[in-house]
Design an enzyme around this catalytic site. Structure first.
Site, mmCIF file in Angstrom:
data_model
loop_
_atom_site.group_PDB
_atom_site.id
_atom_site.type_symbol
_atom_site.label_atom_id
_atom_site.label_comp_id
_atom_site.label_asym_id
_atom_site.label_seq_id
_atom_site.Cartn_x
_atom_site.Cartn_y
_atom_site.Cartn_z
ATOM 1 C CB THR A 1 22.356 -9.401 99.119
ATOM 2 O OG1 THR A 1 21.315 -9.792 100.012
ATOM 3 C CG2 THR A 1 23.362 -10.535 98.992
ATOM 4 C CE LYS B 1 20.980 -13.077 100.860
ATOM 5 N NZ LYS B 1 19.598 -13.427 100.948
ATOM 6 C CG LEU C 1 20.335 1.124 97.918
ATOM 7 C CD1 LEU C 1 21.546 1.948 98.339
ATOM 8 C CD2 LEU C 1 19.449 1.913 96.965
ATOM 9 N N PRO C 2 20.138 -2.495 95.218
ATOM 10 C CG PRO C 2 19.339 -2.121 93.047
ATOM 11 C CD PRO C 2 19.682 -1.410 94.320
ATOM 12 C CE LYS D 1 23.078 -8.827 94.597
ATOM 13 N NZ LYS D 1 22.205 -7.983 95.369
HETATM 14 P P1 NAD Z 1 14.615 -3.993 93.780
HETATM 15 O O1 NAD Z 1 15.343 -3.835 92.504
HETATM 16 O O2 NAD Z 1 13.164 -4.361 93.759
HETATM 17 O O3 NAD Z 1 14.735 -2.634 94.656
HETATM 18 C C1 NAD Z 1 15.881 -1.832 94.702
HETATM 19 C C2 NAD Z 1 15.434 -0.388 94.698
HETATM 20 O O4 NAD Z 1 16.583 0.447 94.846
HETATM 21 C C3 NAD Z 1 14.725 0.022 93.399
HETATM 22 O O5 NAD Z 1 13.432 0.508 93.697
HETATM 23 C C4 NAD Z 1 15.636 1.103 92.820
HETATM 24 O O6 NAD Z 1 14.941 2.131 92.154
HETATM 25 C C5 NAD Z 1 16.321 1.620 94.080
HETATM 26 N N1 NAD Z 1 17.575 2.323 93.811
HETATM 27 C C6 NAD Z 1 18.630 1.941 93.049
HETATM 28 N N2 NAD Z 1 19.599 2.884 93.071
HETATM 29 C C7 NAD Z 1 19.142 3.878 93.872
HETATM 30 C C8 NAD Z 1 19.668 5.133 94.289
HETATM 31 N N3 NAD Z 1 20.869 5.551 93.867
HETATM 32 N N4 NAD Z 1 18.932 5.903 95.103
HETATM 33 C C9 NAD Z 1 17.702 5.495 95.520
HETATM 34 N N5 NAD Z 1 17.136 4.322 95.159
HETATM 35 C C10 NAD Z 1 17.854 3.525 94.343
HETATM 36 O O7 NAD Z 1 15.452 -5.062 94.626
HETATM 37 P P2 NAD Z 1 14.941 -5.907 95.897
HETATM 38 O O8 NAD Z 1 14.351 -7.187 95.441
HETATM 39 O O9 NAD Z 1 14.181 -4.996 96.799
HETATM 40 O O10 NAD Z 1 16.354 -6.285 96.555
HETATM 41 C C11 NAD Z 1 17.115 -5.342 97.294
HETATM 42 C C12 NAD Z 1 18.300 -6.072 97.914
HETATM 43 O O11 NAD Z 1 17.802 -7.153 98.740
HETATM 44 C C13 NAD Z 1 19.220 -6.735 96.881
HETATM 45 O O12 NAD Z 1 20.552 -6.567 97.289
HETATM 46 C C14 NAD Z 1 18.799 -8.203 96.890
HETATM 47 O O13 NAD Z 1 19.849 -9.063 96.532
HETATM 48 C C15 NAD Z 1 18.399 -8.372 98.348
HETATM 49 N N6 NAD Z 1 17.433 -9.452 98.593
HETATM 50 C C16 NAD Z 1 16.331 -9.576 97.809
HETATM 51 C C17 NAD Z 1 15.437 -10.606 98.066
HETATM 52 C C18 NAD Z 1 14.192 -10.788 97.211
HETATM 53 O O14 NAD Z 1 13.543 -11.838 97.331
HETATM 54 N N7 NAD Z 1 13.801 -9.809 96.410
HETATM 55 C C19 NAD Z 1 15.658 -11.504 99.124
HETATM 56 C C20 NAD Z 1 16.776 -11.305 99.931
HETATM 57 C C21 NAD Z 1 17.662 -10.284 99.659
#
Ligand code: NAD
Length: 293
Positions: free
Chosen positions: A94, A169, A65-66, A244
């Site tokens: 994260t 992290k 999740l975000p 972030k």
């Molecule tokens: P994203 O925004 O693409 O995906 C998050 C998903 O969570 C979305 O599809 C959203 O609809 C869903 N969501 C939010 N609230 C919800 C709820 N209550 N119930 C169900 N679903 C819900 O984000 P991401 O890029 O996949 O990143 C996710 C995590 O990974 C973050 O914490 C980010 O910091 C971490 N991260 C991302 C990357 C990257 O390169 N994208 C790399 C390392 C770590």
């Protein structure tokens, strides 16, 4: 075969789920986004009407999740009331260390082990199944979670107790943010003083300033052909994500009463960059702000 519930099917969770399905596991999936749900169904997951249904009748629940507020809500309003007794909970988001530890404590009160397992490796690593997982929790919980994490990652590290995955992290990304700025400043200065980027790269990448931000992710086009600078800073790792994580690091530093002036400067510079530029570009594009562009 393990029955897995997966909540949060975005840029990272989506491809991570695909690898679990490909490995032969039965995955129940939920996301608020209809598009993300459609992609999960196409990959072979069983989509559910809500988060509660995704975590009933499964051995392991994975969340991606975000932010901390989403993690707290999903765990307190859905997972802890509905997961089967003995299910292992793994949060790969994260988020801030304090929320991670607080939600793990709430889970423990209900008899669940909640591992924090944030990742590095980006969307490419999620697709290839080569992520690094930094895992906080008990040794026993880590041993239970590792076979599942092994499918989605290449490097699975037990970092100690609850929240320590998040600590690892944000420390990693605080180093990365600060070194990218230092590398960028040096390349801009060298250019202005008449030293070409390839020569500087050849020296620094084999000298005492060698680091990932320089060697692999060089912010100028040319010397490191795979770096985002060679494709107009298409991410990669977005500047918004870097900001972030730097903000999470500053929050943790305050909580721990430790001084991180370099980390604070990096946060301020990325905030300025994100407010005045396209924050969906790769974080190495900060060199353009340093150039004065
Ligand atoms: P994203 O925004 O693409 O995906 C998050 C998903 O969570 C979305 O599809 C959203 O609809 C869903 N969501 C939010 N609230 C919800 C709820 N209550 N119930 C169900 N679903 C819900 O984000 P991401 O890029 O996949 O990143 C996710 C995590 O990974 C973050 O914490 C980010 O910091 C971490 N991260 C991302 C990357 C990257 O390169 N994208 C790399 C390392 C770590």
């Amino acid at each position: 075969m393990t029955d897995i519930g997966f909540i949060g099917l975005g840029n990272m969770g989506g491809p991570m789920l695909v690898n679990l399905v490909k490995a032969g596991h039965k995955v129940k999936a939920f996301d608020l986004s209809a598009d993300a749900m459609a992609r999960a169904a196409e990959a072979g997951a069983q989509t559910t009407n809500d988060a509660a249904s995704a975590c009933r009748g499964v051995d392991v629940v994975v969340t991606m999740l975000p932010e901390g507020k989403h993690v707290r809500t999903v765990y307190t309003e859905s997972i802890l009331d509905n997961a089967d007794e003995g299910a292992l909970l793994i949060d790969c988001s994260t988020i801030d260390v304090a929320t991670s530890r607080a939600v793990a404590a709430l889970a423990a009160e209900r008899g669940f082990e909640l591992l924090d397992a944030p990742v590095s490796g980006g969307t490419g690593g999620a697709e290839a199944g080569t992520l690094t997982f930094m895992v906080g929790g008990s040794a026993e919980g880590f041993a239970r979670g590792k076979p599942i994490l092994d499918i989605m990652g290449q490097n699975i590290v037990h970092t100690g107790g609850s929240g320590n995955g998040q600590v690892a992290k944000i420390c990693n990304n605080m180093i990365l943010g600060a070194t990218m700025i230092a590398v960028s400043e040096s390349f801009v200065m060298a250019d202005k003083l008449g030293l070409d980027a390839q020569t500087l790269y050849d020296i620094c990448s084999t000298s005492s300033s060698s680091c990932w931000a320089l060697n692999t992710y060089c912010p100028v086009a040319g010397p490191a052909p795979a770096s985002p600078a060679n494709r107009d800073y298409e991410p990669g790792f977005t500047a918004a994500m870097m900001l972030k994580d730097l903000r999470l690091a500053q929050g943790a530093a305050q909580d721990a009463d430790t001084s991180t002036p370099m980390g604070a400067a990096a946060e301020a510079m990325f905030a300025l960059f994100c407010n005045s530029n396209d924050d969906s570009r790769d974080f190495s594009a900060i060199i353009n702000m340093i150039r004065g562009n």
